[in-house]
Design a protein around this motif. Structure first.
Motif, short mmCIF file in Angstrom:
data_model
loop_
_atom_site.label_atom_id
_atom_site.label_comp_id
_atom_site.label_asym_id
_atom_site.label_seq_id
_atom_site.Cartn_x
_atom_site.Cartn_y
_atom_site.Cartn_z
N TYR A 34 0.87 -1.13 0.14
CA TYR A 34 -0.01 0.02 -0.01
C TYR A 34 0.99 1.23 0.00
N LYS A 35 0.43 2.34 -0.76
CA LYS A 35 0.88 3.66 -0.81
C LYS A 35 0.99 4.44 0.71
N LYS A 36 1.65 5.33 0.90
CA LYS A 36 1.81 5.92 2.27
C LYS A 36 0.50 6.36 2.61
N ASP A 37 -0.41 6.95 1.76
CA ASP A 37 -1.59 7.68 2.04
C ASP A 37 -2.79 6.55 2.36
N GLU A 38 -2.18 5.36 2.21
CA GLU A 38 -3.30 4.19 2.41
C GLU A 38 -2.96 3.45 3.46
N GLN A 39 -1.82 3.58 4.11
CA GLN A 39 -1.29 2.61 5.13
C GLN A 39 -2.19 2.63 6.41
N ALA A 40 -2.17 4.11 6.89
CA ALA A 40 -2.81 4.27 8.27
C ALA A 40 -4.33 3.59 8.26
N GLN A 41 -5.12 3.96 7.09
CA GLN A 41 -6.28 3.25 7.24
C GLN A 41 -6.25 1.53 7.19
N ARG A 42 -5.31 1.14 6.26
CA ARG A 42 -5.31 -0.54 6.44
C ARG A 42 -4.75 -0.79 7.89
N ILE A 43 -3.80 -0.27 8.43
CA ILE A 43 -3.42 -0.82 9.84
C ILE A 43 -4.56 -0.53 10.83
N SER A 44 -5.22 0.81 10.77
CA SER A 44 -6.63 0.64 11.47
C SER A 44 -7.56 -0.39 11.28
N TRP A 45 -7.75 -0.91 10.02
CA TRP A 45 -8.58 -2.06 9.91
C TRP A 45 -8.35 -3.20 10.79
N PHE A 46 -7.01 -3.63 10.92
CA PHE A 46 -6.69 -4.73 11.88
C PHE A 46 -6.65 -4.50 13.27
N TYR A 47 -6.21 -3.21 13.42
CA TYR A 47 -5.94 -2.76 14.89
C TYR A 47 -7.24 -2.43 15.47
N ILE A 48 -8.32 -2.33 14.85
CA ILE A 48 -9.59 -2.24 15.44
C ILE A 48 -10.17 -3.58 15.96
N MET A 49 -9.54 -4.59 15.77
CA MET A 49 -9.84 -5.82 16.45
C MET A 49 -9.59 -5.71 18.05
N ASN A 50 -8.72 -4.76 18.31
CA ASN A 50 -8.43 -4.77 19.86
C ASN A 50 -9.67 -4.17 20.80
N GLY A 51 -10.38 -3.30 20.04
CA GLY A 51 -11.68 -2.86 20.72
C GLY A 51 -12.66 -3.84 20.34
N LEU A 52 -12.89 -4.37 19.14
CA LEU A 52 -14.05 -5.29 18.97
C LEU A 52 -14.02 -6.50 19.73
N THR A 53 -12.50 -7.09 20.07
CA THR A 53 -12.36 -8.41 20.92
C THR A 53 -12.92 -8.08 22.46
N GLN A 54 -12.62 -6.81 22.68
CA GLN A 54 -13.01 -6.60 24.04
C GLN A 54 -14.53 -6.84 24.12
N VAL A 55 -15.17 -6.51 23.16
CA VAL A 55 -16.74 -6.55 23.25
C VAL A 55 -16.91 -8.06 22.97
N PHE A 56 -16.38 -8.74 22.01
CA PHE A 56 -16.61 -10.40 21.95
C PHE A 56 -16.30 -11.13 22.96
N GLY A 57 -15.20 -10.84 23.29
CA GLY A 57 -14.70 -11.68 24.58
C GLY A 57 -15.36 -11.61 25.74
N GLY A 58 -15.84 -10.33 25.99
CA GLY A 58 -16.79 -9.92 27.11
C GLY A 58 -17.87 -10.76 27.09
N PHE A 59 -18.65 -10.93 26.03
CA PHE A 59 -19.90 -11.69 25.67
C PHE A 59 -19.67 -13.17 25.85
N ILE A 60 -18.57 -13.59 25.18
CA ILE A 60 -18.42 -14.94 25.41
C ILE A 60 -17.84 -15.39 26.85
N ALA A 61 -17.18 -14.66 27.68
CA ALA A 61 -16.78 -15.06 28.82
C ALA A 61 -18.09 -14.94 29.78
N TYR A 62 -19.08 -13.83 29.38
CA TYR A 62 -20.31 -13.87 30.23
C TYR A 62 -21.00 -15.26 30.02
#
Length: 526
Positions: free
Chosen positions: A187-215
């Motif tokens: 990816y080009k420089k002006d595309e990289q931050a978004q693509r990294i954010s697209w996988f880094y978002i999982m940190n937050g979403l796993t907090q949701v998913f993991g909470g419900f699974i553990a519940y």
């Protein structure tokens, strides 16, 4: 050959032609040594010979987006669930009847074990990955850590549990460096931050998913397996599946991406040529390591990472404990902690979008830190308050700082050239990440329960300091760009170059595996 492509001449003919040498003599330049250049040179050569339309490149980018960020997100989803599984298993795990002695300090120690393993193996793993097929090495590590995670369910011994957490950290230490390198190659420089954010978002979403699974698992009353063992078996199996997907489908680099045709591989490389970031190089270069270590920006990135990672280590393992301290039950805590993951994910997406849209890296970090500072201040100032709504609001916004780390990763991808220098800086960043998280596991001490005021104060102070570091890094990059622009203008006038000559040289330098300091055509992203 697609009608959208105009071919200047056959690649083999270009490489054999004496026209490039004649052109260099015309400019009065010494020949550029590309013998140690990127692997990309084998496919596209030192000079652009094929030109692709904007529509063709958009279709290619969409094809890449369907595979690379998607699989990267699955990897991060699995990794973050596995890393924070201790947070979800804690309610059952530290009872005396499972043999962990029931001492609160043991939670801090096993939390730390993961990051000790991460730190221990960070530098070896990035240099091993440089020599091997990047995605294949990553996939192999994921399968192994899935097995290790399932083995957590086989023991109730503290020493064995500590050792397994250590090994888990070792295996997961390759994830972020490998994914950053893959994103920077495709990816080009002006595309990289978004693509990294697209996988880094999982940190937050796993907090949701993991909470419900553990519940859900918390309602299990069967005698076959304790609930915490079910968590580890399920998450370990998920990791193995993700690892197999990575081994089969995630491409290592544009040069050998089996998901692309030869024409598309060439197009993928030509898309990133002008960015001067290069692709991959299997040769370890000592001079690039030295440059990384002597670059002041490296140490500012290291400082930024540790300032952000200490809160990460604290909150990723203790966020549920903070919510529970407001007077909620364990089951209520698992559910009430999940909105924080949604807020954190929203900030990650916003910062990634803004970072690429405005060609900025440091300003989005400021956006991410301010809500966390405010949230920490609220928790400190309203300690003991019966207003649970405001306290929960503070907990939810305190997690926005996480996107600062994803933007630091994007900063490294966009502002570093030279493959050995890249892997060195990525290793230093992630080693510092682990050090910060090790420290973070210790700032919420049992003696400070239930308010943990010293820990919350530390988070607020650290991130205020980080604000100033972010502005300093931005100022340095702006200054470097101005200086480089002046040098290029002076060189152009001295050599009598036309704009065509400048573009010719820019193309030749792109895949020569030069560092950002060595390459006069490299432009820093602020």
């Amino acid at each position: 050959m697609s009608s959208e492509i105009s071919v200047a001449k056959n690649l083999d003919e270009v490489e054999k032609s004496s026209q490039l040498e004649t052109y260099d003599n015309k400019l009065g330049l010494e020949s550029l040594d590309t013998s140690d250049g990127d692997a990309a040179l084998q496919l596209v050569g030192a000079q652009a010979t094929m030109h692709f339309s904007e529509e063709y490149n958009r279709k290619l980018r969409r094809k890449l987006d369907l595979v690379i960020p998607t699989i990267s997100a699955a990897v991060y989803f699995s990794q973050y669930l596995d890393k924070t599984s201790l947070n979800y298993a804690r309610r059952v795990l530290f009872r005396s009847d499972v043999g962990i002695m029931g001492l609160p300090i043991n939670y801090n120690l096993v939390s730390m074990a993961f990051y000790l393993g991460y730190l221990f193996w960070e530098f070896p793993t990035v240099y091993i990955s440089q020599k091997l097929r990047l995605a294949k090495y990553l996939g192999g590590n994921i399968v192994v850590w899935g097995i290790i995670l399932m083995l957590h369910a086989s023991t109730s011994n503290f020493g064995a549990f500590f050792a397994l957490r250590f090994l888990l950290g070792m295996c997961e230490s390759c994830v972020t460096p490998c994914l950053i390198l893959i994103i920077s190659m495709f990816y080009k420089k002006d595309e990289q931050a978004q693509r990294i954010s697209w996988f880094y978002i999982m940190n937050g979403l796993t907090q949701v998913f993991g909470g419900f699974i553990a519940y859900g698992i918390s309602f299990y009353n069967g005698n076959a397996l304790p609930p915490y063992k079910i968590i580890y078996i399920l998450l370990g199996a998920l990791a193995i599946i993700v690892g197999i997907v990575v081994l089969i489908w995630l491409p290592d680099s544009p040069v050998n991406a089996s998901m692309l045709t030869k024409e598309e591989r060439i197009a993928a490389l030509e898309r990133v040529r002008d960015d001067q970031g290069g692709t991959e190089n299997k040769k370890f270069k000592k001079d690039q390591v030295i440059e990384a270590l002597t670059d002041p920006r490296t140490w500012l990135v290291v400082l930024s990472t540790i300032l952000t990672s200490i809160p990460n280590g604290a909150l990723s393992n203790f966020s549920n404990i903070i919510v529970k301290s407001f007077g909620y039950t364990s089951k209520q805590t698992l559910i009430l902690s999940t909105p924080g993951g949604v807020v954190g994910s929203a900030m990650v997406i916003f910062c990634g979008w803004y970072s690429d849209k405005k060609n900025e890296r440091m300003i989005p970090i400021v956006f991410a830190l301010v809500p966390t500072i405010v949230g920490a201040a609220i928790l400190i100032g309203m300690n003991g308050s019966s207003n649970k709504g405001v306290l929960l609001f503070a907990v939810y916004i305190i997690g926005t700082f996480g996107s600062a780390l994803s933007t630091i990763y994007a900063y490294n991808a966009s502002n570093t050239s030279g493959h050995t220098k890249k892997v060195t800086i990525n290793a230093m960043t992630m080693a510092t990440f682990s050090i910060g998280n090790i420290i973070g596991t210790e700032i919420f001490q049992p003696k400070d329960a239930p308010a943990y005021i010293p820990g919350k104060t530390a988070i607020m102070v650290l991130l205020i300091v980080q604000l100033f570091i972010s502005y300093l890094l931005r100022w340095i990059n702006i200054r470097l760009n101005r200086k480089r622009k002046a040098q290029l203008t002076e060189l152009k006038e001295r050599q009598g170059w036309t704009d065509e000559d400048v573009q010719h040289e820019r193309e030749r330098h792109a895949f020569a595996d030069l560092t950002d300091r060595q390459n006069i055509f490299f432009v820093y992203t602020c």
